[in-house]
Design a protein around this motif. Structure first.
Motif, mmCIF file in Angstrom:
data_model
loop_
_atom_site.group_PDB
_atom_site.id
_atom_site.type_symbol
_atom_site.label_atom_id
_atom_site.label_comp_id
_atom_site.label_asym_id
_atom_site.label_seq_id
_atom_site.Cartn_x
_atom_site.Cartn_y
_atom_site.Cartn_z
ATOM 1 N N UNK A 63 0.811 -1.224 0.000
ATOM 2 C CA UNK A 63 0.000 0.000 0.000
ATOM 3 C C UNK A 63 0.843 1.273 0.000
ATOM 4 N N UNK A 64 1.884 1.386 0.851
ATOM 5 C CA UNK A 64 2.684 2.624 0.826
ATOM 6 C C UNK A 64 3.381 2.851 -0.510
ATOM 7 N N UNK A 65 3.870 1.763 -1.125
ATOM 8 C CA UNK A 65 4.557 1.882 -2.412
ATOM 9 C C UNK A 65 3.587 2.364 -3.486
ATOM 10 N N UNK A 66 2.374 1.812 -3.479
ATOM 11 C CA UNK A 66 1.380 2.225 -4.467
ATOM 12 C C UNK A 66 1.015 3.700 -4.279
ATOM 13 N N UNK A 67 0.835 4.120 -3.031
ATOM 14 C CA UNK A 67 0.492 5.520 -2.757
ATOM 15 C C UNK A 67 1.592 6.445 -3.272
ATOM 16 N N UNK A 76 10.462 7.983 -13.664
ATOM 17 C CA UNK A 76 9.916 6.678 -13.269
ATOM 18 C C UNK A 76 10.984 5.668 -12.869
ATOM 19 N N UNK A 77 12.153 5.719 -13.513
ATOM 20 C CA UNK A 77 13.224 4.788 -13.156
ATOM 21 C C UNK A 77 13.619 4.966 -11.693
ATOM 22 N N UNK A 78 13.636 6.208 -11.230
ATOM 23 C CA UNK A 78 13.987 6.469 -9.839
ATOM 24 C C UNK A 78 12.971 5.873 -8.876
ATOM 25 N N UNK A 79 11.706 5.885 -9.269
ATOM 26 C CA UNK A 79 10.668 5.314 -8.418
ATOM 27 C C UNK A 79 10.973 3.850 -8.131
ATOM 28 N N UNK A 80 11.266 3.093 -9.158
ATOM 29 C CA UNK A 80 11.548 1.672 -8.959
ATOM 30 C C UNK A 80 12.835 1.459 -8.168
ATOM 31 N N UNK A 81 13.839 2.260 -8.430
ATOM 32 C CA UNK A 81 15.111 2.086 -7.732
ATOM 33 C C UNK A 81 15.041 2.489 -6.265
ATOM 34 N N UNK A 82 14.190 3.460 -5.953
ATOM 35 C CA UNK A 82 14.076 3.929 -4.571
ATOM 36 C C UNK A 82 13.284 2.987 -3.682
ATOM 37 N N UNK A 83 12.226 2.375 -4.216
ATOM 38 C CA UNK A 83 11.275 1.670 -3.360
ATOM 39 C C UNK A 83 11.219 0.164 -3.570
ATOM 40 N N UNK A 84 12.048 -0.354 -4.467
ATOM 41 C CA UNK A 84 12.048 -1.789 -4.735
ATOM 42 C C UNK A 84 13.467 -2.349 -4.680
ATOM 43 N N UNK A 328 15.947 -14.861 -18.231
ATOM 44 C CA UNK A 328 15.941 -14.686 -16.783
ATOM 45 C C UNK A 328 14.849 -13.704 -16.411
ATOM 46 N N UNK A 329 14.181 -13.972 -15.292
ATOM 47 C CA UNK A 329 13.212 -13.009 -14.768
ATOM 48 C C UNK A 329 13.533 -12.713 -13.310
ATOM 49 N N UNK A 330 13.416 -11.434 -12.975
ATOM 50 C CA UNK A 330 13.747 -10.951 -11.637
ATOM 51 C C UNK A 330 12.569 -10.125 -11.148
ATOM 52 N N UNK A 331 11.967 -10.515 -10.041
ATOM 53 C CA UNK A 331 10.808 -9.794 -9.526
ATOM 54 C C UNK A 331 11.261 -8.621 -8.666
ATOM 55 N N UNK A 332 10.617 -7.467 -8.841
ATOM 56 C CA UNK A 332 10.900 -6.299 -8.011
ATOM 57 C C UNK A 332 9.901 -6.276 -6.861
ATOM 58 N N UNK A 333 10.406 -6.353 -5.633
ATOM 59 C CA UNK A 333 9.562 -6.372 -4.448
ATOM 60 C C UNK A 333 9.829 -5.139 -3.588
ATOM 61 N N UNK A 334 8.809 -4.665 -2.872
ATOM 62 C CA UNK A 334 9.058 -3.593 -1.898
ATOM 63 C C UNK A 334 10.203 -3.981 -0.976
ATOM 64 N N UNK A 338 11.283 -7.740 0.199
ATOM 65 C CA UNK A 338 12.454 -8.364 -0.419
ATOM 66 C C UNK A 338 13.387 -8.941 0.628
ATOM 67 N N UNK A 339 13.702 -8.145 1.655
ATOM 68 C CA UNK A 339 14.632 -8.626 2.678
ATOM 69 C C UNK A 339 13.974 -9.645 3.614
ATOM 70 N N UNK A 340 12.648 -9.664 3.650
ATOM 71 C CA UNK A 340 11.963 -10.648 4.481
ATOM 72 C C UNK A 340 12.058 -12.062 3.899
ATOM 73 N N UNK A 341 12.068 -12.171 2.556
ATOM 74 C CA UNK A 341 12.098 -13.510 1.960
ATOM 75 C C UNK A 341 13.505 -13.939 1.554
#
Length: 346
Positions: A63-67, A76-84, A328-334, A338-341
């Protein structure tokens, strides 16, 4: 095949990947610098696709990432790099990318000499996924005929079966307009490949089989062709998708229209629906691109298995049929997820 109940898929999406599968997988957090071609991608297009389904991710880590995404003012590139964080998940299976498309076939809302193959909605007595009438009973024996279940009529049972394999599509009506169809349930019988059956019969070698080859063979051999079509007992029912705009894609597993070249169908046991996914596809036409996991498929199984939505119509279908590549596929997680799994560093 996109034949998946949207409600079930949405529940999986909100829950995230299944813990049992992840416990057996190899998981590593990568730096963005390790993503080949990351700097060159159109991150604006990726962000638009992500935000299209982001509000459905009703999860405290999403939810925070979506907000932040809806109000983000920077590149937009910065958005993904900052929060994922990029997370590589591997389960020991070889990576495989294929593609799917939205068929468009001619048809009519009323039966005629030309259009005499019915497109059915699901009967009330059939629970989706529970074994019931076979394709032969429906198409050859006419067990559903005369019950008012016909949504439309088409001219070619081969085209109808390939539309069912994709799970959604368009019927081009005589006045030039289109009727949009979505997955409405299935009869519970296991899908059997027509191409594999032609190979088994010795008609073609495996490398020769394609959707176009199958269609042409059935049309050249009408008697044997009917038998081939009945070889696949799985049957998909449809519903009308009247709210979709002509320029939009079909509805995916998250119950939202999907985007050509930006939507992936994934295995939600490993990749949460709604997550951005970086893919590096090899093969004859290699590319690297940030996509979004917005769909699933009954044959999409594994941490490194994905199906790319390629678009609508015959050209998209021909191009999609050629794609069967490694990569190869790499999933971007909050960051928190990411650090939890990911495994603990020694």
């Amino acid at each position: 095949m996109r034949a998946v109940a949207c409600l079930v898929a949405a529940v999986i999406a909100f829950a995230g990947p299944a813990r049992a599968e992840l416990d057996e997988a190899e998981i590593a957090i990568l730096p963005f610098e390790d993503l080949n071609g990351w700097q060159q991608d159109d991150h604006h297009a990726a962000l638009e696709a992500f935000l299209h389904t982001c509000e459905l991710l009703d999860d405290p880590q999403w939810r925070p990432v979506c907000a932040l995404g809806f109000g983000f003012q920077g590149p937009p590139k910065n958005f993904f790099e900052l929060f994922f964080r990029p997370v590589l998940i591997e389960d020991g299976q070889q990576p495989l990318f294929t593609a799917y498309y939205e068929p468009e076939i001619p048809g009519s809302l009323s039966r005629s000499y030309r259009f005499n193959v019915p497109v059915y909605r699901m009967p009330r007595e059939v629970a989706s996924g529970a074994r019931n009438y076979t394709r032969q009973q429906i198409e050859e024996d006419g067990i559903l005929a005369g019950r008012g279940l016909e949504i439309a009529w088409v001219e070619d049972p081969v085209d109808l079966q390939f539309l069912q394999i994709q799970g959604s599509g368009r019927i081009r009506l005589p006045d030039g307009s289109s009727l949009r169809l979505g997955f409405g349930g299935h009869n519970g019988h296991t899908f059997k490949s027509l191409g594999d059956e032609l190979v088994r019969r010795g008609v073609y070698d495996k490398h020769q089989v394609s959707a176009a080859v199958i269609k042409n063979w059935v049309r050249r051999n009408p008697t044997e062709g009917r038998g081939l079509l009945s070889h696949n007992p799985s049957y998909v029912f449809f519903v009308k998708r009247e709210h979709l705009q002509p320029e939009s894609g079909p509805v995916g597993a998250m119950n939202r229209a999907i985007t050509a070249h930006r939507t992936l169908a994934v295995d939600p046991a490993f990749t949460p629906l709604g997550a951005p996914v970086w893919i590096e596809k090899e093969g004859a036409q290699p590319f690297s691109r940030l996509m979004v996991a917005q769909d699933t498929g009954s044959r999409i199984k594994g941490a490194q298995r994905a199906d790319i939505f390629w678009g609508t119509g015959d050209l998209a279908g021909k191009e999609a049929g050629r794609i069967k590549d490694a990569g190869r596929m790499v999933v971007l997680l909050p960051i928190q997820r990411a650090y939890a799994i990911a495994p603990e560093e020694d």
